[in-house]
Design a protein around this motif. Sequence first.
Motif, PDB file in Angstrom:
ATOM      1  N   LYS A   1      -6.579  -0.130   1.517  1.00  0.00           N
ATOM      2  CA  LYS A   1      -7.087   0.665   0.397  1.00  0.00           C
ATOM      3  C   LYS A   1      -6.054   1.676  -0.112  1.00  0.00           C
ATOM      4  CE  LYS A   1      -7.591   4.621   2.740  1.00  0.00           C
ATOM      5  NZ  LYS A   1      -6.748   5.777   2.398  1.00  0.00           N
ATOM      6  N   ASN A   2      -4.967   1.886   0.642  1.00  0.00           N
ATOM      7  CA  ASN A   2      -3.954   2.871   0.229  1.00  0.00           C
ATOM      8  C   ASN A   2      -3.324   2.536  -1.117  1.00  0.00           C
ATOM      9  OD1 ASN A   2      -4.281   4.450   2.474  1.00  0.00           O
ATOM     10  ND2 ASN A   2      -2.180   4.222   3.248  1.00  0.00           N
ATOM     11  N   MET A   3      -3.094   1.237  -1.333  1.00  0.00           N
ATOM     12  CA  MET A   3      -2.433   0.784  -2.568  1.00  0.00           C
ATOM     13  C   MET A   3      -3.126   1.355  -3.805  1.00  0.00           C
ATOM     14  SD  MET A   3       0.062  -1.647  -3.424  1.00  0.00           S
ATOM     15  CE  MET A   3       0.077  -2.572  -1.890  1.00  0.00           C
ATOM     16  N   GLY A   4      -4.447   1.346  -3.799  1.00  0.00           N
ATOM     17  CA  GLY A   4      -5.214   1.864  -4.935  1.00  0.00           C
ATOM     18  C   GLY A   4      -5.109   3.369  -5.091  1.00  0.00           C
ATOM     19  N   GLU A   5      -4.591   4.040  -4.083  1.00  0.00           N
ATOM     20  CA  GLU A   5      -4.431   5.499  -4.132  1.00  0.00           C
ATOM     21  C   GLU A   5      -2.963   5.892  -4.277  1.00  0.00           C
ATOM     22  OE1 GLU A   5      -6.438   6.863  -0.566  1.00  0.00           O
ATOM     23  OE2 GLU A   5      -8.247   5.762  -1.086  1.00  0.00           O
ATOM     24  N   GLY A   6      -2.118   4.891  -4.625  1.00  0.00           N
ATOM     25  CA  GLY A   6      -0.701   5.183  -4.835  1.00  0.00           C
ATOM     26  C   GLY A   6       0.083   5.365  -3.553  1.00  0.00           C
TER      27      GLY A   6
ATOM     28  N   VAL B   1      -6.110   9.822   9.938  1.00  0.00           N
ATOM     29  CA  VAL B   1      -6.754   8.527  10.184  1.00  0.00           C
ATOM     30  C   VAL B   1      -7.040   7.819   8.855  1.00  0.00           C
ATOM     31  CG1 VAL B   1      -8.901   7.448  10.999  1.00  0.00           C
ATOM     32  CG2 VAL B   1      -7.722   9.147  12.416  1.00  0.00           C
ATOM     33  N   TYR B   2      -7.403   8.600   7.828  1.00  0.00           N
ATOM     34  CA  TYR B   2      -7.826   7.991   6.554  1.00  0.00           C
ATOM     35  C   TYR B   2      -6.690   7.233   5.853  1.00  0.00           C
ATOM     36  CZ  TYR B   2      -9.730   7.367   1.905  1.00  0.00           C
ATOM     37  OH  TYR B   2     -10.144   6.807   0.722  1.00  0.00           O
ATOM     38  N   SER B   3      -5.481   7.795   5.870  1.00  0.00           N
ATOM     39  CA  SER B   3      -4.359   7.134   5.186  1.00  0.00           C
ATOM     40  C   SER B   3      -3.380   6.477   6.153  1.00  0.00           C
ATOM     41  CB  SER B   3      -3.589   8.145   4.330  1.00  0.00           C
ATOM     42  OG  SER B   3      -2.925   9.085   5.160  1.00  0.00           O
ATOM     43  N   GLY B   4      -3.432   6.856   7.427  1.00  0.00           N
ATOM     44  CA  GLY B   4      -2.451   6.356   8.377  1.00  0.00           C
ATOM     45  C   GLY B   4      -1.105   7.046   8.270  1.00  0.00           C
ATOM     46  N   TYR B   5      -0.983   8.015   7.338  1.00  0.00           N
ATOM     47  CA  TYR B   5       0.305   8.688   7.129  1.00  0.00           C
ATOM     48  C   TYR B   5       0.514   9.786   8.177  1.00  0.00           C
ATOM     49  CZ  TYR B   5       1.822   6.725   2.641  1.00  0.00           C
ATOM     50  OH  TYR B   5       2.288   5.897   1.655  1.00  0.00           O
TER      51      TYR B   5
ATOM     52  N   ILE C   1       5.220 -18.058  -2.086  1.00  0.00           N
ATOM     53  CA  ILE C   1       3.841 -17.851  -2.550  1.00  0.00           C
ATOM     54  C   ILE C   1       3.396 -16.442  -2.155  1.00  0.00           C
ATOM     55  CG2 ILE C   1       1.484 -18.749  -2.488  1.00  0.00           C
ATOM     56  CD1 ILE C   1       3.283 -20.988  -3.267  1.00  0.00           C
ATOM     57  N   GLY C   2       3.102 -15.629  -3.131  1.00  0.00           N
ATOM     58  CA  GLY C   2       2.827 -14.213  -2.872  1.00  0.00           C
ATOM     59  C   GLY C   2       4.103 -13.439  -3.152  1.00  0.00           C
ATOM     60  N   ASN C   3       4.127 -12.677  -4.248  1.00  0.00           N
ATOM     61  CA  ASN C   3       5.377 -12.046  -4.688  1.00  0.00           C
ATOM     62  C   ASN C   3       5.292 -10.528  -4.638  1.00  0.00           C
ATOM     63  OD1 ASN C   3       5.648 -14.675  -7.176  1.00  0.00           O
ATOM     64  ND2 ASN C   3       6.328 -14.674  -5.062  1.00  0.00           N
ATOM     65  N   GLY C   4       4.674 -10.029  -3.547  1.00  0.00           N
ATOM     66  CA  GLY C   4       4.542  -8.585  -3.341  1.00  0.00           C
ATOM     67  C   GLY C   4       5.765  -7.974  -2.682  1.00  0.00           C
ATOM     68  N   ALA C   5       5.527  -6.904  -1.939  1.00  0.00           N
ATOM     69  CA  ALA C   5       6.617  -6.072  -1.412  1.00  0.00           C
ATOM     70  C   ALA C   5       7.565  -6.837  -0.496  1.00  0.00           C
ATOM     71  CB  ALA C   5       6.040  -4.864  -0.670  1.00  0.00           C
ATOM     72  N   GLN C   6       7.115  -7.913   0.152  1.00  0.00           N
ATOM     73  CA  GLN C   6       7.947  -8.665   1.096  1.00  0.00           C
ATOM     74  C   GLN C   6       8.811  -9.737   0.425  1.00  0.00           C
ATOM     75  OE1 GLN C   6       8.773  -9.838   4.328  1.00  0.00           O
ATOM     76  NE2 GLN C   6       8.558  -7.668   4.780  1.00  0.00           N
TER      77      GLN C   6
ATOM     78  N   PRO D   1       7.905   4.041  -2.819  1.00  0.00           N
ATOM     79  CA  PRO D   1       8.325   3.560  -4.141  1.00  0.00           C
ATOM     80  C   PRO D   1       7.294   3.919  -5.213  1.00  0.00           C
ATOM     81  CG  PRO D   1       7.560   1.738  -2.771  1.00  0.00           C
ATOM     82  CD  PRO D   1       7.571   2.951  -1.902  1.00  0.00           C
ATOM     83  N   ASP D   2       7.747   4.038  -6.452  1.00  0.00           N
ATOM     84  CA  ASP D   2       6.836   4.373  -7.554  1.00  0.00           C
ATOM     85  C   ASP D   2       5.712   3.352  -7.645  1.00  0.00           C
ATOM     86  OD1 ASP D   2       8.448   6.504  -8.135  1.00  0.00           O
ATOM     87  OD2 ASP D   2       9.693   5.341  -9.521  1.00  0.00           O
ATOM     88  N   ASP D   3       6.094   2.069  -7.514  1.00  0.00           N
ATOM     89  CA  ASP D   3       5.114   0.994  -7.449  1.00  0.00           C
ATOM     90  C   ASP D   3       5.080   0.522  -5.992  1.00  0.00           C
ATOM     91  OD1 ASP D   3       3.762  -1.393  -7.346  1.00  0.00           O
ATOM     92  OD2 ASP D   3       4.885  -2.338  -8.989  1.00  0.00           O
TER      93      ASP D   3
END
Lengths: 347, 347
Positions: free
Chosen positions: A84-89, B102-106, A143-148, B333-335
Amino acid sequence: MLKASPRALVPFVSVDNMMRLVHHIGIETFIADLARNITEDFAKWDQFDKTPRVGSHSDVGVIELMPTSDGVFYGFKYVNGHPKNMGEGLQTVTAFGVLSDVYSGYPRLMSEMTLLTALRTAAMTAVATKHLAAPGATTMAMIGNGAQSEFQCLAVKAVCGISHVRLYDLDPAASAKCARNLDGLGLHVTQCTSPEQAVEGAQVITTATADKDMQTILTDNMVGAGVHINAIGGDCPGKTELHRDIVARANIFVEYPPQTRIEGEIQQMPADHPVTELWQVITGQTQGRKSAAEVTLFDGVGFAIEDFSALRYVHESIKDTPYYVDLDLIADPDDPRDLFGMLKRAG
Amino acid sequence: MLKASPRALVPFVSVDNMMRLVHHIGIETFIADLARNITEDFAKWDQFDKTPRVGSHSDVGVIELMPTSDGVFYGFKYVNGHPKNMGEGLQTVTAFGVLSDVYSGYPRLMSEMTLLTALRTAAMTAVATKHLAAPGATTMAMIGNGAQSEFQCLAVKAVCGISHVRLYDLDPAASAKCARNLDGLGLHVTQCTSPEQAVEGAQVITTATADKDMQTILTDNMVGAGVHINAIGGDCPGKTELHRDIVARANIFVEYPPQTRIEGEIQQMPADHPVTELWQVITGQTQGRKSAAEVTLFDGVGFAIEDFSALRYVHESIKDTPYYVDLDLIADPDDPRDLFGMLKRAG
């Protein structure tokens, strides 16, 4: 400030310095060197203290510690996984790690490992591909062109001589980003609009999709004879990438079976489904690919020894470079029994 | 250097800054605050994820990871134990730790913990003494005058109102060092030449001896009615401080039985020897001391929740102080999907 003794200092590689170190060495050389270190460490598999990772789970994610040791060095990685972190930047996965001397117990390196994990994961895929793909492979479907994805493409170029990559992602913007990032790095890149198109003419298929439950982005009819598959996106219970029929007919290779049976593609199979440990192929104890027509599958989930190999490499590579700072991490009183005296005198 | 985003930064407390922070707050206040945090966390014992520590053993020592979480924060400590280090001018025990959301793992804090462990261990002893010693105790015998001893003495002064300490060590130079360090800190200090002399008139006896197998520095005839004993030096298998007869007749209190039965004084007793968990005394669920004549024993081995309490305290305490530096530990990263782009642009 009291002058810290050299024994108190631990080199720290920040994200910024890791990026500088990678460019100083060269991305492809860095990945190829990691692949060499991983190969060396897998070849002495029995010397490693292999502990399952220690996870702390919550409703939204997991924080894990992954320790291992070869008797000379001890390493561990801290890594979180929070989809869920991705959606929170924020990053879904962040990591850092430490390498220590077994003899003294003293830390010798602390390093960021978000970037380093991407680099070592790609290096691991390249090691598997080198040992399992049919000779002369030139083309990989990604297949799958994300961060990796870019790291994966460069790794098989550097280590296996792949010259063509064919990209596919559910989100065309991800493929466009991957193609843009690979521009000018010596690979022939094709953006595809379906997985069927992506696998055309590919001798190697690598899947690195994320965040979906029991995905079947690759179905059985799409995988031709002789193909080598790297499935690296499924890395936790309940998350897989391949249709069960592919897994059922492939010759399967894994890092560490007790972990892969929980986290990998083979969680779809019975607990006694036959797999081969990759280190046995690396040492020559066991055959890898048995025929040109066979489908081989590297069911990669990431194992602590790969992080150890990467930390060992960074530890060697930063010597005589400016790409680290020393942290005053270890209390080092003149008299080891006089910790309080050191504190009192600092007042 | 690329400017790291605030999300990439983790506050780091070095040894030097920990010493400054302790003096800024005051040693006794710092320990009393730690005792309060430990009491708070022990009072919500059931909320904690309690994992046994994960050790990597060699012929000369051990490296351990001690994680725990209360569902809001996650903390772990890295700690080594290498008795032979002292002879090589190194610390037997060094430690550092991390506190995360715990919520973000950061990660939210990275800190030295060699000093902090000494402080929290002393605070834990003080919490136990406060709950178990006979009311009105004024005098403590401190047996073993090594690196822990001064912290122990100040903690029972700050938290329990002990005004007199009686020191004994096999090595008189260690007692002299301890007395010198405590000079001017408000305690009446007596150096003793035998353990028998040290325990005279003491309502509390604390043993913090090290490096000896199955020590019996305290024998049964030396322990009078009503005394409270803190045995904190025995902290690994095969290492104890008290004669079995003392353990047999004491009312025993422990942190976490599965760990204490392996590491504590009670490793001398059958696996079902009755013990009381200290958190149950703190919450009032169970009685502590049952009579003025009873001998109570806190068999302390150190538990992950105490480190968690200490990290939580440091995390609160450094706000708006200059006693930390920010480490660029997290790739941001920004994205979030474009980790490679961040690396490429840094080139």
